[in-house]
Design an enzyme around this catalytic site. Structure first.
Site, PDB file in Angstrom:
ATOM      1  N   ASP A 112       0.868  -1.175   0.000  1.00  7.37           N
ATOM      2  CA  ASP A 112       0.000   0.000   0.000  1.00  7.37           C
ATOM      3  C   ASP A 112       0.906   1.226   0.000  1.00  7.37           C
ATOM      4  O   ASP A 112       1.721   1.404   0.916  1.00  7.37           O
ATOM      5  CB  ASP A 112      -0.890  -0.012   1.242  1.00  7.37           C
ATOM      6  CG  ASP A 112      -1.949   1.078   1.230  1.00  7.37           C
ATOM      7  OD1 ASP A 112      -1.709   2.150   0.640  1.00  7.37           O
ATOM      8  OD2 ASP A 112      -3.022   0.871   1.829  1.00  7.37           O
ATOM      9  N   VAL A 113       0.785   2.067  -1.001  1.00  4.88           N
ATOM     10  CA  VAL A 113       1.683   3.220  -1.110  1.00  4.88           C
ATOM     11  C   VAL A 113       1.556   4.170   0.075  1.00  4.88           C
ATOM     12  O   VAL A 113       2.471   4.962   0.341  1.00  4.88           O
ATOM     13  CB  VAL A 113       1.445   4.004  -2.428  1.00  4.88           C
ATOM     14  CG1 VAL A 113       1.812   3.158  -3.638  1.00  4.88           C
ATOM     15  CG2 VAL A 113       0.016   4.520  -2.517  1.00  4.88           C
ATOM     16  N   SER A 129      -3.486  14.716 -13.079  1.00  5.92           N
ATOM     17  CA  SER A 129      -4.783  14.766 -13.757  1.00  5.92           C
ATOM     18  C   SER A 129      -5.095  16.205 -14.128  1.00  5.92           C
ATOM     19  O   SER A 129      -4.610  17.144 -13.479  1.00  5.92           O
ATOM     20  CB  SER A 129      -5.880  14.227 -12.825  1.00  5.92           C
ATOM     21  OG  SER A 129      -7.163  14.464 -13.356  1.00  5.92           O
ATOM     22  N   TYR A 164     -10.662  14.287  -4.804  1.00  3.46           N
ATOM     23  CA  TYR A 164      -9.811  13.974  -5.954  1.00  3.46           C
ATOM     24  C   TYR A 164      -9.201  15.251  -6.520  1.00  3.46           C
ATOM     25  O   TYR A 164      -7.999  15.307  -6.799  1.00  3.46           O
ATOM     26  CB  TYR A 164     -10.646  13.263  -7.016  1.00  3.46           C
ATOM     27  CG  TYR A 164      -9.838  12.711  -8.163  1.00  3.46           C
ATOM     28  CD1 TYR A 164      -9.149  11.512  -8.036  1.00  3.46           C
ATOM     29  CD2 TYR A 164      -9.774  13.377  -9.384  1.00  3.46           C
ATOM     30  CE1 TYR A 164      -8.404  10.995  -9.086  1.00  3.46           C
ATOM     31  CE2 TYR A 164      -9.032  12.867 -10.445  1.00  3.46           C
ATOM     32  CZ  TYR A 164      -8.356  11.677 -10.293  1.00  3.46           C
ATOM     33  OH  TYR A 164      -7.619  11.166 -11.334  1.00  3.46           O
ATOM     34  N   LYS A 185      -5.117  16.038  -6.657  1.00  5.55           N
ATOM     35  CA  LYS A 185      -4.403  16.262  -7.915  1.00  5.55           C
ATOM     36  C   LYS A 185      -3.854  17.683  -8.002  1.00  5.55           C
ATOM     37  O   LYS A 185      -2.802  17.915  -8.629  1.00  5.55           O
ATOM     38  CB  LYS A 185      -5.318  15.958  -9.102  1.00  5.55           C
ATOM     39  CG  LYS A 185      -5.721  14.489  -9.192  1.00  5.55           C
ATOM     40  CD  LYS A 185      -4.518  13.556  -9.280  1.00  5.55           C
ATOM     41  CE  LYS A 185      -4.931  12.107  -9.435  1.00  5.55           C
ATOM     42  NZ  LYS A 185      -3.785  11.187  -9.586  1.00  5.55           N
ATOM     43  N   THR A 192     -10.051   3.690 -17.937  1.00  6.91           N
ATOM     44  CA  THR A 192      -9.411   2.737 -17.038  1.00  6.91           C
ATOM     45  C   THR A 192     -10.470   2.128 -16.128  1.00  6.91           C
ATOM     46  O   THR A 192     -11.578   2.670 -15.990  1.00  6.91           O
ATOM     47  CB  THR A 192      -8.359   3.429 -16.153  1.00  6.91           C
ATOM     48  OG1 THR A 192      -9.025   4.378 -15.293  1.00  6.91           O
ATOM     49  CG2 THR A 192      -7.310   4.142 -16.993  1.00  6.91           C
TER      50      THR A 192
END
Length: 256
Positions: free
Chosen positions: A67-68, A148, A161, A165, A197
């Protein structure tokens, strides 16, 4: 000079088991690079390794579950890749989550907002931090972050989100300054608009991609840009956030 001499030979990609990360892994492998991929789940990793990435020896393409957002797991993963490959040339930070898509501000939970920041921002920080000792001293080290267009423009229902970004835009700039000045490491980001994706389809629904009236970026488009940025022929490109959105962010919304 041919591509085998120009393309980095040892690459690590977070989020490399699907979507943009998987396409990027395939693009680097096609250039003869040795590729390590990090995936959060064993299921997604095994699916990629047995499917699109099958046929490569472990020393050519290796996967690790991590997990990053978890510091110790990322430190161990980057060291394992560096030990296996004899060092690292480039890191592609691609892992990301979308959060509570479609929720207005009052409906966004603090827990989810934090999780988006942990993966999308802290995850990038971890990838670079723990790769840094292995990038230092290499002839043409680089980092490419998958950002993004949501770091530049906003849409309703994408609060966490958008915030994550947007943070990556400035993180790219800040790291590019520090790491290039101190170690000659270039840091750039690629910022696509909607990419077809699994994550995008999960957040937007399949119907958004069926007969859409807007152009959709292919994961392979992003992958080709990432490979270009890692090429030592791009040695002067540093600190850039490259929008890959068909020029839509350049259009005025003024109703005239």
């Amino acid at each position: 000079m041919d591509s085998m001499q120009r393309i980095p030979q040892r690459v690590v990609i977070t989020g490399g088991a699907s979507g943009i990360g998987l396409a990027t892994a395939q693009a680097f492998l096609a250039e003869g690079a040795r590729v390590g991929i990090i995936s959060r789940t064993r299921q997604s990793l095994e699916k990629a390794m047995a499917g699109p990435l099958a046929g490569h020896a472990p020393e050519q393409c290796h996967g690790i579950v991590a997990d990053v957002a978890e510091e110790e797991a990322m430190a161990a993963a980057l060291k394992e890749f560096a030990d296996l490959f004899g060092g690292l040339d480039t890191v592609v930070a691609c892992a990301g989550v979308e959060g509570e898509m479609g929720n207005a501000l009052p409906d966004v939970t603090t827990k989810d907002f934090l999780r988006v920041l942990e993966v999308n921002v802290i995850g990038v920080f971890h990838a670079v931090k723990f790769a840094l000792p292995f990038l230092i001293g290499e002839p043409h080290p680089s980092v490419t972050i998958i950002g993004s267009d949501s770091g530049f423009v906003a849409a309703p229902g994408m609060l966490a989100y958008n915030a994550s970004k947007g943070a990556l835009v400035q993180l790219t700039r800040a790291m590019s300054y520090e790491l290039f000045e101190d170690h000659g490491i270039r840091v750039n980001s690629v910022c696509p608009s909607i990419v077809d994706t699994p994550m995008a389809r999960r957040g937007l629904g399949d119907e958004a991609f069926e007969g859409s009236d807007f152009p959709v970026v292919a994961a392979e488009d992003v992958a080709r840009t990432v490979v270009f940025l890692a090429d030592k022929g791009s040695r002067a490109i540093n600190g850039t956030n490259i929008l890959s959105d068909f020029g839509y962010s350049s259009r005025s919304s003024f109703p005239a």
